[in-house]
Design a protein around this motif. Structure first.
Motif, PDB file in Angstrom:
ATOM      1  N   LEU A 253       0.693  -1.324   0.018  1.00  0.00           N
ATOM      2  CA  LEU A 253       0.048  -0.020  -0.004  1.00  0.00           C
ATOM      3  C   LEU A 253       0.916   1.250  -0.054  1.00  0.00           C
ATOM      4  CD1 LEU A 253      -2.816  -1.011   2.721  1.00  0.00           C
ATOM      5  CD2 LEU A 253      -3.024  -0.802   0.307  1.00  0.00           C
ATOM      6  N   ASP A 254       0.556   2.144  -0.769  1.00  0.00           N
ATOM      7  CA  ASP A 254       0.968   3.449  -0.612  1.00  0.00           C
ATOM      8  C   ASP A 254       0.875   4.201   0.578  1.00  0.00           C
ATOM      9  OD1 ASP A 254       2.338   5.685  -1.437  1.00  0.00           O
ATOM     10  OD2 ASP A 254       0.895   6.584  -2.569  1.00  0.00           O
TER      11      ASP A 254
ATOM     12  N   LEU B 218      -9.655  -0.665  -3.356  1.00  0.00           N
ATOM     13  CA  LEU B 218      -8.329  -0.571  -2.335  1.00  0.00           C
ATOM     14  C   LEU B 218      -7.527  -0.833  -3.485  1.00  0.00           C
ATOM     15  CD1 LEU B 218      -7.025  -0.059   0.067  1.00  0.00           C
ATOM     16  CD2 LEU B 218      -6.890  -2.476   0.646  1.00  0.00           C
ATOM     17  N   CYS B 219      -6.476   0.276  -3.895  1.00  0.00           N
ATOM     18  CA  CYS B 219      -5.558   0.442  -4.762  1.00  0.00           C
ATOM     19  C   CYS B 219      -3.999  -0.120  -4.033  1.00  0.00           C
ATOM     20  CB  CYS B 219      -5.349   1.628  -5.411  1.00  0.00           C
ATOM     21  SG  CYS B 219      -4.193   1.654  -6.918  1.00  0.00           S
ATOM     22  N   TYR B 220      -3.326  -0.914  -4.629  1.00  0.00           N
ATOM     23  CA  TYR B 220      -2.120  -1.401  -4.216  1.00  0.00           C
ATOM     24  C   TYR B 220      -1.072  -1.854  -5.371  1.00  0.00           C
ATOM     25  CZ  TYR B 220      -3.898  -6.019  -5.087  1.00  0.00           C
ATOM     26  OH  TYR B 220      -4.776  -7.053  -5.718  1.00  0.00           O
TER      27      TYR B 220
ATOM     28  N   ASN C 182      -0.961   7.048   1.347  1.00  0.00           N
ATOM     29  CA  ASN C 182      -2.079   7.792   1.342  1.00  0.00           C
ATOM     30  C   ASN C 182      -2.753   7.413   0.146  1.00  0.00           C
ATOM     31  OD1 ASN C 182      -1.090   9.028  -0.811  1.00  0.00           O
ATOM     32  ND2 ASN C 182      -0.055  10.721   0.105  1.00  0.00           N
TER      33      ASN C 182
ATOM     34  N   LYS D 223      -6.379  -3.107  -8.231  1.00  0.00           N
ATOM     35  CA  LYS D 223      -7.134  -2.550  -7.275  1.00  0.00           C
ATOM     36  C   LYS D 223      -8.140  -3.957  -6.903  1.00  0.00           C
ATOM     37  CE  LYS D 223     -10.520  -0.886 -10.593  1.00  0.00           C
ATOM     38  NZ  LYS D 223     -11.178   0.477 -10.977  1.00  0.00           N
TER      39      LYS D 223
ATOM     40  N   ASN E  83      -5.367   5.299  -0.709  1.00  0.00           N
ATOM     41  CA  ASN E  83      -5.593   4.066  -1.282  1.00  0.00           C
ATOM     42  C   ASN E  83      -6.880   3.541  -1.698  1.00  0.00           C
ATOM     43  OD1 ASN E  83      -2.643   3.275  -0.754  1.00  0.00           O
ATOM     44  ND2 ASN E  83      -3.120   3.521   1.424  1.00  0.00           N
TER      45      ASN E  83
END
Length: 83
Positions: free
Chosen positions: A38-39, A51-53, A41, A72, A43
């Protein structure tokens, strides 16, 4: 490096729980062939359904620029989309 994977999985459980207040924790991704990072911020999508990763390696060559893909996952259905 295993510590960062552990912290990511713990973070993923926590973030998934935040998207639906008082919901039970649950694992969203199960692919063990790639790392999920995960970044720091932004996300979640604006509607909190995605949820993006990224899939940067755990071999010390980490960093977003070394990601294999950016993906995502739908927190309701588990559907994964490669962006």
């Amino acid at each position: 490096m295993k510590k960062s994977l552990l912290f990511f999985r713990i973070g993923l459980f926590v973030l998934a729980g935040i998207s639906t207040l008082f919901s039970a924790e649950r694992q969203l991704t199960f692919n063990t062939d790639v790392n999920n990072a995960l970044d720091n911020n932004l996300n979640f999508s604006p509607d909190n359904k995605w949820l993006c990763y990224d899939t940067r390696p755990l071999d010390g060559m980490g960093g977003l620029e070394n990601s294999l893909t950016i993906e995502k996952v739908n927190v309701e259905t588990g559907q994964i989309v490669v962006i």
